[in-house]
Design a protein around this motif. Structure first.
Motif, PDB file in Angstrom:
ATOM      1  N   GLN A 105       0.815  -1.212   0.000  1.00 39.95           N
ATOM      2  CA  GLN A 105       0.000   0.000   0.000  1.00 39.95           C
ATOM      3  C   GLN A 105       0.856   1.272   0.000  1.00 39.95           C
ATOM      4  O   GLN A 105       0.505   2.267  -0.644  1.00 39.95           O
ATOM      5  N   ILE A 106       1.989   1.243   0.696  1.00 41.08           N
ATOM      6  CA  ILE A 106       2.892   2.393   0.688  1.00 41.08           C
ATOM      7  C   ILE A 106       3.559   2.535  -0.679  1.00 41.08           C
ATOM      8  O   ILE A 106       3.707   3.652  -1.202  1.00 41.08           O
ATOM      9  N   ALA A 107       3.964   1.406  -1.261  1.00 39.33           N
ATOM     10  CA  ALA A 107       4.574   1.451  -2.596  1.00 39.33           C
ATOM     11  C   ALA A 107       3.587   2.009  -3.616  1.00 39.33           C
ATOM     12  O   ALA A 107       3.956   2.811  -4.486  1.00 39.33           O
ATOM     13  N   LEU A 108       2.340   1.601  -3.511  1.00 34.97           N
ATOM     14  CA  LEU A 108       1.311   2.126  -4.409  1.00 34.97           C
ATOM     15  C   LEU A 108       1.150   3.628  -4.226  1.00 34.97           C
ATOM     16  O   LEU A 108       1.003   4.377  -5.206  1.00 34.97           O
ATOM     17  N   THR A 109       1.196   4.094  -2.992  1.00 34.32           N
ATOM     18  CA  THR A 109       1.089   5.527  -2.724  1.00 34.32           C
ATOM     19  C   THR A 109       2.253   6.286  -3.345  1.00 34.32           C
ATOM     20  O   THR A 109       2.075   7.388  -3.885  1.00 34.32           O
ATOM     21  N   ALA A 110       3.457   5.716  -3.272  1.00 37.86           N
ATOM     22  CA  ALA A 110       4.629   6.352  -3.891  1.00 37.86           C
ATOM     23  C   ALA A 110       4.420   6.508  -5.392  1.00 37.86           C
ATOM     24  O   ALA A 110       4.805   7.523  -5.989  1.00 37.86           O
ATOM     25  N   GLY A 111       3.805   5.517  -6.016  1.00 44.97           N
ATOM     26  CA  GLY A 111       3.521   5.622  -7.442  1.00 44.97           C
ATOM     27  C   GLY A 111       2.467   6.662  -7.748  1.00 44.97           C
ATOM     28  O   GLY A 111       2.602   7.436  -8.710  1.00 44.97           O
ATOM     29  N   LEU A 112       1.415   6.718  -6.933  1.00 47.23           N
ATOM     30  CA  LEU A 112       0.361   7.716  -7.153  1.00 47.23           C
ATOM     31  C   LEU A 112       0.901   9.133  -6.997  1.00 47.23           C
ATOM     32  O   LEU A 112       0.427  10.064  -7.660  1.00 47.23           O
ATOM     33  N   ALA A 113       1.878   9.311  -6.110  1.00 44.60           N
ATOM     34  CA  ALA A 113       2.459  10.635  -5.908  1.00 44.60           C
ATOM     35  C   ALA A 113       3.289  11.094  -7.095  1.00 44.60           C
ATOM     36  O   ALA A 113       3.604  12.279  -7.210  1.00 44.60           O
ATOM     37  N   ALA A 114       3.638  10.167  -7.991  1.00 43.96           N
ATOM     38  CA  ALA A 114       4.522  10.504  -9.107  1.00 43.96           C
ATOM     39  C   ALA A 114       3.809  10.583 -10.448  1.00 43.96           C
ATOM     40  O   ALA A 114       4.448  10.905 -11.463  1.00 43.96           O
ATOM     41  N   VAL A 115       2.513  10.320 -10.500  1.00 46.11           N
ATOM     42  CA  VAL A 115       1.825  10.245 -11.791  1.00 46.11           C
ATOM     43  C   VAL A 115       1.731  11.620 -12.457  1.00 46.11           C
ATOM     44  O   VAL A 115       1.669  12.649 -11.792  1.00 46.11           O
ATOM     45  N   LYS A 116       1.689  11.592 -13.792  1.00 40.43           N
ATOM     46  CA  LYS A 116       1.506  12.803 -14.590  1.00 40.43           C
ATOM     47  C   LYS A 116       0.222  12.757 -15.418  1.00 40.43           C
ATOM     48  O   LYS A 116      -0.151  13.752 -16.033  1.00 40.43           O
ATOM     49  N   GLY A 117      -0.423  11.603 -15.443  1.00 34.19           N
ATOM     50  CA  GLY A 117      -1.568  11.430 -16.321  1.00 34.19           C
ATOM     51  C   GLY A 117      -2.854  12.020 -15.792  1.00 34.19           C
ATOM     52  O   GLY A 117      -2.997  12.307 -14.607  1.00 34.19           O
ATOM     53  N   SER A 118      -3.810  12.188 -16.679  1.00 36.61           N
ATOM     54  CA  SER A 118      -5.142  12.658 -16.300  1.00 36.61           C
ATOM     55  C   SER A 118      -6.019  11.508 -15.839  1.00 36.61           C
ATOM     56  O   SER A 118      -7.010  11.713 -15.145  1.00 36.61           O
ATOM     57  N   VAL A 119      -5.692  10.283 -16.238  1.00 31.72           N
ATOM     58  CA  VAL A 119      -6.339   9.080 -15.728  1.00 31.72           C
ATOM     59  C   VAL A 119      -5.259   8.117 -15.275  1.00 31.72           C
ATOM     60  O   VAL A 119      -4.166   8.058 -15.863  1.00 31.72           O
ATOM     61  N   VAL A 120      -5.553   7.363 -14.215  1.00 29.33           N
ATOM     62  CA  VAL A 120      -4.539   6.526 -13.575  1.00 29.33           C
ATOM     63  C   VAL A 120      -5.083   5.109 -13.434  1.00 29.33           C
ATOM     64  O   VAL A 120      -6.159   4.902 -12.854  1.00 29.33           O
ATOM     65  N   LEU A 121      -4.344   4.144 -13.966  1.00 25.63           N
ATOM     66  CA  LEU A 121      -4.695   2.730 -13.817  1.00 25.63           C
ATOM     67  C   LEU A 121      -3.779   2.112 -12.772  1.00 25.63           C
ATOM     68  O   LEU A 121      -2.555   2.174 -12.895  1.00 25.63           O
ATOM     69  N   VAL A 122      -4.373   1.522 -11.742  1.00 26.64           N
ATOM     70  CA  VAL A 122      -3.616   0.817 -10.704  1.00 26.64           C
ATOM     71  C   VAL A 122      -3.737  -0.672 -10.961  1.00 26.64           C
ATOM     72  O   VAL A 122      -4.841  -1.197 -11.125  1.00 26.64           O
ATOM     73  N   ILE A 123      -2.592  -1.358 -10.999  1.00 27.53           N
ATOM     74  CA  ILE A 123      -2.586  -2.775 -11.334  1.00 27.53           C
ATOM     75  C   ILE A 123      -1.441  -3.450 -10.594  1.00 27.53           C
ATOM     76  O   ILE A 123      -0.412  -2.820 -10.305  1.00 27.53           O
ATOM     77  N   ASP A 124      -1.610  -4.738 -10.261  1.00 27.25           N
ATOM     78  CA  ASP A 124      -0.551  -5.493  -9.605  1.00 27.25           C
ATOM     79  C   ASP A 124       0.378  -6.104 -10.643  1.00 27.25           C
ATOM     80  O   ASP A 124      -0.010  -6.344 -11.797  1.00 27.25           O
ATOM     81  N   ALA A 125       1.598  -6.401 -10.212  1.00 29.21           N
ATOM     82  CA  ALA A 125       2.620  -6.894 -11.131  1.00 29.21           C
ATOM     83  C   ALA A 125       2.423  -8.350 -11.522  1.00 29.21           C
ATOM     84  O   ALA A 125       3.064  -8.824 -12.461  1.00 29.21           O
ATOM     85  N   ASP A 126       1.545  -9.080 -10.827  1.00 26.58           N
ATOM     86  CA  ASP A 126       1.368 -10.500 -11.126  1.00 26.58           C
ATOM     87  C   ASP A 126       0.485 -10.758 -12.333  1.00 26.58           C
ATOM     88  O   ASP A 126       0.309 -11.907 -12.746  1.00 26.58           O
ATOM     89  N   LEU A 127      -0.117  -9.691 -12.892  1.00 25.69           N
ATOM     90  CA  LEU A 127      -0.947  -9.770 -14.095  1.00 25.69           C
ATOM     91  C   LEU A 127      -2.208 -10.616 -13.899  1.00 25.69           C
ATOM     92  O   LEU A 127      -2.792 -11.099 -14.875  1.00 25.69           O
ATOM     93  N   GLN A 128      -2.629 -10.791 -12.656  1.00 28.02           N
ATOM     94  CA  GLN A 128      -3.932 -11.424 -12.443  1.00 28.02           C
ATOM     95  C   GLN A 128      -5.066 -10.504 -12.887  1.00 28.02           C
ATOM     96  O   GLN A 128      -6.162 -10.972 -13.204  1.00 28.02           O
ATOM     97  N   ASP A 129      -4.794  -9.219 -12.879  1.00 27.97           N
ATOM     98  CA  ASP A 129      -5.745  -8.226 -13.381  1.00 27.97           C
ATOM     99  C   ASP A 129      -5.258  -7.769 -14.758  1.00 27.97           C
ATOM    100  O   ASP A 129      -4.209  -7.131 -14.860  1.00 27.97           O
TER     101      ASP A 129
END
Length: 348
Positions: free
Chosen positions: A89-113
């Motif tokens: 959850q903290i790692a995900l927050t670090a990524g959200l703090a760095a986004v530049k896009g107008s829409v944001v897709l959150v996904i896990d690295a295991d590709l289950q989604d």
């Protein structure tokens, strides 16, 4: 959506810029395939107007080396390396703090989604004018009986014990507007439960039903210990049911007191009992009842102090409309009148 994160096409129309945020922990076997699928999915809809942000959450394998290799292949790939393992959850927050896009897709690295669902999810976002399209699992391939049943029980218990509507059978897989991503990244609480934080913000949030696939490579990074810790963060962060346990115990003790008091009086009147037994029993239960009531009151205060310490916004402003001074049509605004703005609110 922020104007800085929109791009203008040659015909003058404004198109969105996509940010894909992927927390990674010991995922060296799947990084190359992950980036390939994310890039292909994004390019189909957004052309070159996208970025893939990979966050290495203190991996102990060659995940960071694989991320750097992908950065060398594609300018749209960004890597963030955390100094140690802070948790998903903290790692995900670090990524959200760095986004530049107008829409944001959150996904896990295991590709289950599947990242290929970004197109249909974006279409649903546009059709419903939603700020969040969250993936809702219809099936969960590759997961055992215990994982499925425990997850189902967790979501249903959470639904019954919280004031916020946190959708069932969902994870962090979702498409969000930039303003939601920014608000989540700015929320200061340390024990983070992202799907609860997103739900607490409000706005229009709609489901997107899909079938979850099997993990592409490697093993799950969520053993039983982490699952229990995650569930504990969710219940402590969004439910006061544990703190109110003493209140429930006090209620039960009161019912027991009535039964015992009745039996004690009956024994005193009709049975032979040791002198003082009746008064001792009633006094003991009354003392216990008083202690539990006191603990329940203290628990309420502690719970409210705890929730206040998280510094969540009291409200989030979606938009404000005023009729113009010239008597024209109402003017839409995302700003807030400084003289009318209560403290601790967030405007988007």
């Amino acid at each position: 959506m922020t104007h800085a994160s929109l791009t203008t096409s040659p015909d003058g129309t404004v198109s969105p810029f996509l940010s894909i945020v992927v927390p990674c922990f010991n995922e060296q076997e799947g990084i190359a395939h992950l980036v390939e699928r994310c890039r292909a999915s994004a390019a189909t809809i957004f052309g070159d107007d996208y970025e893939v942000i990979l966050i290495d959450d203190g991996s102990t394998d060659n995940t960071w080396d694989m991320i750097r290799e992908e950065i060398g292949k594609c300018a749209q790939v960004t890597g963030i390396r955390l100094s140690r393992n802070f948790g998903h959850q903290i790692a995900l927050t670090a990524g959200l703090a760095a986004v530049k896009g107008s829409v944001v897709l959150v996904i896990d690295a295991d590709l289950q989604d599947p990242p290929e669902l970004v197109g249909p999810m974006l279409q649903r976002m546009r059709e419903t004018r939603a700020d969040v399209v969250y993936g809702q699992r219809r099936s969960r391939a590759g997961e055992g009986w215990f994982k499925k049943k425990s997850a189902s029980l967790f979501y249903r218990l959470l639904e019954r014990t919280t004031d916020i509507i946190i959708p069932r059978d969902t994870g962090d897989f979702r498409l969000m507007s930039r303003r939601v991503a920014d608000l989540v990244a700015r929320m200061p609480e340390r024990d983070r439960f992202i799907r609860g934080m997103v739900a607490s913000l409000g706005f229009r949030q709609v489901p997107f039903v899909y079938d979850r696939q099997e993990r592409f490579a490697g093993r799950t990074k969520y053993p039983l210990r982490k699952m229990v810790a995650f569930a504990t963060d969710a219940f402590l962060g969004y439910s006061m049911v544990l703190l109110r346990f003493s209140s429930l115990a006090a209620l039960g003790m009161f019912l027991v007191l009535l039964v015992v008091a009745g039996y004690s009086l009956y024994s005193w009147m009709y049975l032979e009992v040791v002198p003082g037994w009746t008064s001792l029993m009633i006094s003991t239960i009354l003392a216990s009842l008083f202690q539990l009531v006191s603990l329940s009151i203290i628990g309420e205060y502690v719970g409210r102090i705890y929730l206040s310490s998280k510094e969540r916004p009291l409200f989030v402003v979606d938009a404000i409309e005023r009729r113009g001074h010239d008597g024209g049509e109402p003017a839409a605004s995302a700003g807030v009148d400084p003289q009318a703005r209560p403290p601790q609110g967030i405007e988007t």
